[in-house]
Design a protein around this motif. Structure first.
Motif, short mmCIF file in Angstrom:
data_model
loop_
_atom_site.label_atom_id
_atom_site.label_comp_id
_atom_site.label_asym_id
_atom_site.label_seq_id
_atom_site.Cartn_x
_atom_site.Cartn_y
_atom_site.Cartn_z
N ASN A 708 0.82 -1.23 0.00
CA ASN A 708 0.00 0.00 0.00
C ASN A 708 0.84 1.26 0.00
N ASN A 709 2.13 1.12 0.27
CA ASN A 709 3.01 2.29 0.34
C ASN A 709 3.90 2.43 -0.88
N LEU A 710 3.58 1.75 -1.99
CA LEU A 710 4.47 1.74 -3.14
C LEU A 710 4.13 2.78 -4.20
N THR A 711 2.97 3.40 -4.15
CA THR A 711 2.68 4.49 -5.09
C THR A 711 3.58 5.67 -4.76
N ALA A 712 3.84 6.51 -5.75
CA ALA A 712 4.86 7.55 -5.63
C ALA A 712 4.70 8.41 -4.37
N GLU A 713 3.48 8.94 -4.15
CA GLU A 713 3.26 9.85 -3.02
C GLU A 713 3.39 9.14 -1.68
N LEU A 714 2.78 7.97 -1.58
CA LEU A 714 2.82 7.24 -0.31
C LEU A 714 4.21 6.71 -0.01
N TYR A 715 4.99 6.37 -1.06
CA TYR A 715 6.34 5.87 -0.83
C TYR A 715 7.20 6.97 -0.23
N GLU A 716 7.03 8.21 -0.72
CA GLU A 716 7.79 9.32 -0.15
C GLU A 716 7.39 9.58 1.30
N GLU A 717 6.10 9.49 1.59
CA GLU A 717 5.64 9.66 2.96
C GLU A 717 6.25 8.59 3.86
N TYR A 718 6.28 7.35 3.36
CA TYR A 718 6.85 6.26 4.15
C TYR A 718 8.33 6.51 4.43
N LEU A 719 9.09 6.90 3.39
CA LEU A 719 10.52 7.11 3.58
C LEU A 719 10.80 8.23 4.57
N ASN A 720 10.09 9.33 4.44
CA ASN A 720 10.33 10.46 5.34
C ASN A 720 9.94 10.13 6.77
N LEU A 721 8.82 9.42 6.94
CA LEU A 721 8.42 9.01 8.29
C LEU A 721 9.43 8.04 8.89
N ALA A 722 9.88 7.08 8.07
CA ALA A 722 10.87 6.10 8.56
C ALA A 722 12.16 6.79 8.96
N LEU A 723 12.60 7.78 8.18
CA LEU A 723 13.82 8.49 8.51
C LEU A 723 13.66 9.36 9.75
N ALA A 724 12.48 9.95 9.88
CA ALA A 724 12.23 10.80 11.06
C ALA A 724 12.28 9.99 12.35
N ASN A 725 11.95 8.71 12.27
CA ASN A 725 11.95 7.84 13.46
C ASN A 725 13.09 6.82 13.42
N SER A 726 14.12 7.10 12.66
CA SER A 726 15.19 6.14 12.45
C SER A 726 16.21 6.16 13.59
N VAL A 727 17.08 5.18 13.55
CA VAL A 727 18.18 5.04 14.51
C VAL A 727 19.47 5.00 13.71
N SER A 728 20.52 5.64 14.23
CA SER A 728 21.80 5.62 13.53
C SER A 728 22.42 4.23 13.59
N PHE A 729 22.91 3.78 12.46
CA PHE A 729 23.57 2.47 12.41
C PHE A 729 24.91 2.57 13.13
N PRO A 730 25.28 1.55 13.92
CA PRO A 730 26.59 1.58 14.61
C PRO A 730 27.72 1.72 13.59
N THR A 731 28.54 2.76 13.76
CA THR A 731 29.53 3.06 12.71
C THR A 731 30.96 2.77 13.11
N SER A 732 31.20 2.26 14.31
CA SER A 732 32.61 2.02 14.71
C SER A 732 33.26 0.98 13.80
N ASP A 733 32.58 -0.15 13.62
CA ASP A 733 33.13 -1.17 12.73
C ASP A 733 33.11 -0.70 11.28
N LEU A 734 32.09 0.09 10.95
CA LEU A 734 31.98 0.60 9.59
C LEU A 734 33.15 1.53 9.26
#
Length: 833
Positions: A708-734
């Motif tokens: 349901n989130n694959l149409t252009a508008e909804l996909y952008e909403e999903y990405l922005n919401l996911a990023l707004a609530n995201s967690v930083s990936f552990p970068t020491s090993d990276l």
């Protein structure tokens, strides 16, 4: 004066003795040295006369018109010149005693082993043959075993590729001509050999050129020289051939009244009993007209085919043999059966195992004698049969007992019956469970090289469709979408593609169409055997050209269809390929910015342990196995198809350049592309795409998430919401991976509900240097001078060991979500990969 002259002789002798004593110590020591020198000279002469051959490398052109192939030999020696083929372009040359017998100019060579056989007494050429051992070695075996007489000489030069199906038996027969290198011949090596039938192994003149890393073909082997006949000590090969016992030499065993048949046989009939033996403990037995003619103690009954030939007029055994087709090839059985006269009755029993090396030709010969079951013979199955040369149809006197699934010994067969002197065959096989696929047999007889499809254990199988378990799903529109297959050159890969296509639950074979190059009509015939339609296309020199022609043809074939599925060369379809595609039709119908769906993901690698339920929108079209909107395809056909699609699809077709449209892809691929065998000019790219271990879904009916989130508008909403609530990936090993190129094995968080983000800095939207190194650390597609794959507006997302990971660059619109306390990775961390 006379007196002085008479003393000169002893004086010379005394002077010689003093010289010898001074130089050698004593006369005895001098004589000993002379004796040793003579012995050494004699041994050298003996060795040279024993081998009596001289071979040298050819430098420059050789005058083959010379009476002795451009070389000078002793009168009792044979002169030769041999050159193996150069790649797959220039054929080999064989010259003997001044006569060029095989050459590019004569055009009498071919792929595999090119052989000249010569009479060892007269040096008369008896045969010039080519055997394509890339495809099969049965012809070679038959030639070396039966056609070439004992002691005759063979001269051999390879061309192109000769090892593909040069198997154990074929190599063994080369060794029986003196070869010591046959076991070492590998893909595209060059082999030159002069041997003699019966020559001890290792005594042939032979040279092997190995294909080195990076070479398409081994270097040419070019030799000239002289050899003597015989070429060395020999052995008789009669012990290698099965014994055929005839007439008065037939040993007769004990008398068995009427062979155990309860009632007396009528006129023009005779009694027969057969026993297949039990496992490898009890040997088989055949009784004819009241006497045992084959058993463990009579005429060597045992493993493989035990065959008795009976005179149809007298009912008496006239000839018999045993061929161990578990250990050896079935050439001897074929030749034996071919020698039968009209009316001969054949009684055959297979014991222990006779199927391992039983050829298709041997099965065909037995079919002509009345067998309807021989093609069903498998490992350790036992079988008996009574047939006749000239029978019309199938005999009733035949039965198979099948071994267990794990190779357990089958139940022994024992039967006694009266055999008529003229066996009346039946039009159909008596056993209704027997399957015989004559169309497939005819195809296999016509075309070589289909090793799996034409294997005797598979040749009588019929293609079967798989029904949809969920009846509600069986009415889904996906089953009315046409499927187009565009084959490449690998015909065995095409078989696997067609088989996995047919295995899709609910598939409609009449909607599958194979579009084949006009040079390969066998592809069309193969499609017909699977119940698929097919059309030819004008021939092309490149597969990308063939793809463009196929895409243009689709418009003519399916003018009213809304979508089409295209399968490129050498694909294996996942069990849920159609089910996967079916879940996107509603999304595609509701979003014109989506061009279609690809079932292949550039980043679907085993190391990522991905998510078979996840789907992404991406800008690049990876092709291979895909579903496209025909409406869009027609618009591209009218304008830029040749421009967008003139490369292999894995380079990334730019189908959405005009409309900024995107493609949907799975996290785990729904097609597997077999290893790429060609030359693409970019080995690093090919290694990353097709040789690095890939993940392909193997589960049926996987339900996708987030549709349901694959149409252009909804996909952008999903990405922005996911990023707004995201967690930083552990970068020491990276950071360790980026800076010191250390192996990347981070301690991953237990929490997988969040999106984990790596923010990195860019100089501009086209700066992918740091992103390419990040991809390398995570095990994603990463090739120098190639843009990272699966980008969406510069963002790259993937699933990594249970975590949803986003890679976000500073030049993307998504970088605004970076928390102020989080520092983006900088390019100064990069070390060379």
């Amino acid at each position: 004066m006379a007196h002085r002259s008479g003393r000169s002789g002893p004086k010379i002798i005394r002077s010689a003795r003093r010289f010898i004593n001074r130089k050698f110590g004593s006369v005895k020591q001098f004589l000993a040295i002379v004796f040793c020198v003579c012995v050494i000279i004699y041994c050298i002469h003996l060795i040279l006369s024993e081998s009596n051959r001289q071979i040298w490398d050819v430098r420059g052109d050789l005058n083959l018109s010379d009476s002795r192939c451009g070389v000078k030999c002793e009168p009792n020696q044979v002169a030769f010149y041999i050159r193996t083929g150069e790649g797959n372009k220039l054929g080999p040359t064989i010259c003997l005693e001044g006569e060029v017998l095989i050459s590019p100019e004569l055009k009498n060579y071919g792929r595999g082993l090119n052989i000249v056989s010569v009479n060892d007494k007269t040096l008369e050429v008896t045969n010039i043959k080519t055997f394509d051992t890339y495809l099969e070695d049965t012809g070679l075996i038959r030639f070396l075993k039966k056609t070439v007489p004992q002691d005759h000489i063979v001269l051999i030069a390879s061309f192109d590729e000769s090892s593909g199906n040069l198997k154990e038996d074929g190599k063994q027969w080369l060794k029986l001509y003196g070869s010591g290198l046959a076991d070492n011949v590998q893909f595209r090596d060059g082999l030159l050999m002069i041997g003699q039938k019966g020559l001890h192994e290792g005594n042939a003149v032979e040279f092997l050129s190995k294909r080195e890393n990076g070479q398409d073909f081994a270097n040419v082997v070019e030799k000239a020289g002289c050899f003597s006949v015989p070429m060395g000590s020999k052995r008789s090969l009669q012990v290698m051939l099965p014994k055929i016992i005839r007439g008065s030499n037939l040993m007769m065993g004990q008398v068995v009244p009427n062979c155990g048949v309860q009632e007396s046989c009528g006129p023009r009939m005779f009694p027969v009993s057969v026993f297949t033996g039990h496992g490898n403990e009890k040997q088989p037995e055949i009784c004819v007209s009241g006497k045992i003619v084959m058993s463990e103690t009579v005429n060597d009954a045992g493993r493989g085919f035990n065959v008795v030939v009976v005179d149809h007029k007298t009912g008496r055994a006239t000839m018999l043999t045993r061929v161990d087709t578990y250990t050896y090839d079935s050439t001897d059985l074929e030749i034996f059966l071919e020698s039968l006269a009209d009316g001969n009755i054949v009684i055959a029993v297979v014991a222990d195992d006779g199927a391992k090396k039983l050829s298709y030709m041997a099965q065909e010969l037995l079919n002509k004698l009345g067998s309807g079951l021989i093609q069903n013979l498998r490992f350790r199955d036992v079988w008996y049969f009574v047939g006749q040369k000239g029978i019309q149809g199938f005999t009733k006197m035949e039965m198979i007992s099948y071994a267990g699934f794990e190779g357990e010994w089958p139940k022994a067969l024992k039967a006694a019956f009266c055999v008529p002197t003229k066996i009346i065959g039946q039009a159909i096989v008596p056993d209704p469970d027997v399957i015989r696929n004559d169309a497939r047999r005819n195809f296999c007889k016509k075309y070589d090289g289909y090793f799996e499809y034409c294997d005797p254990s598979h040749v009588d199988e019929f293609p079967k469709t798989v029904r949809v378990i969920d009846q509600a799903f069986s009415e889904h529109p996906i089953f009315s979408v046409p499927i187009v297959v565009v084959p490449g050159l690998n015909h065995n890969a095409l078989v696997r593609s067609l088989e996995t296509t047919l295995m899709q639950p609910g598939i409609q074979p009449n909607l599958v169409c194979v579009l084949w190059d006009e040079k390969f009509p066998e592809h069309g015939e193969l499609a017909f055997l699977y119940g698929f339609s097919n059309f030819s296309l004008p021939s092309s020199t490149k597969y990308s050209e063939q793809m463009v022609k196929a895409l243009r043809k689709i418009e003519d074939l399916h003018p009213d269809s809304e979508y089409v599925i295209v399968l490129e060369e050498e694909l294996l379809l996942a069990p849920d390929f159609l089910h996967f595609m079916a879940q996107f039709l509603d999304v595609l119908n509701s979003d014109s910015s989506l061009l279609g769906v690809s079932a292949w993901n550039y980043n679907s690698y085993e190391v990522l342990a991905g998510n078979r339920h996840a789907v992404y929108r991406v800008e690049e079209f990876p092709g291979l196995g895909f579903l496209l909107s025909l409406k869009y395809l027609k618009s591209v056909l009218a304008s830029s198809l040749d421009k967008c699609c003139n490369t292999r699809s894995w380079h990334g077709w730019d189908l959405g350049d005009q409309m900024k449209a995107e493609i949907l892809i799975p996290d785990i691929s729904r097609v597997f592309r077999q290893r790429y065998q060609g030359t693409d000019g970019d080995e690093d790219l090919i290694q990353q795409l097709f040789h690095k271990p890939r993940a392909t879904n193997l589960e049926p009916s996987v339900k996708l998430e987030g549709l349901n989130n694959l149409t252009a508008e909804l996909y952008e909403e999903y990405l922005n919401l996911a990023l707004a609530n995201s967690v930083s990936f552990p970068t020491s090993d990276l950071r360790q991976c980026l800076q010191y190129n250390k192996a990347f094995k981070p301690e991953l968080p237990n929490e997988s509900r969040h999106v984990f983000v790596v923010y990195y800095e860019q100089e501009n939207p086209e700066d992918y240097e740091l992103l390419r190194k990040l991809c390398h650390c995570f095990g994603l597609f990463s090739v120098k001078n190639h843009k990272p794959k699966n980008l969406h507006n510069g963002l790259l997302r993937f699933f990594y060991h249970g975590l949803n990971v986003f890679l976000v660059g500073s030049a993307t619109e998504y970088y605004q979500h970076k928390p102020s306390l989080v520092t983006g990775l900088k390019k100064n961390l990069i070390s060379p990969i």
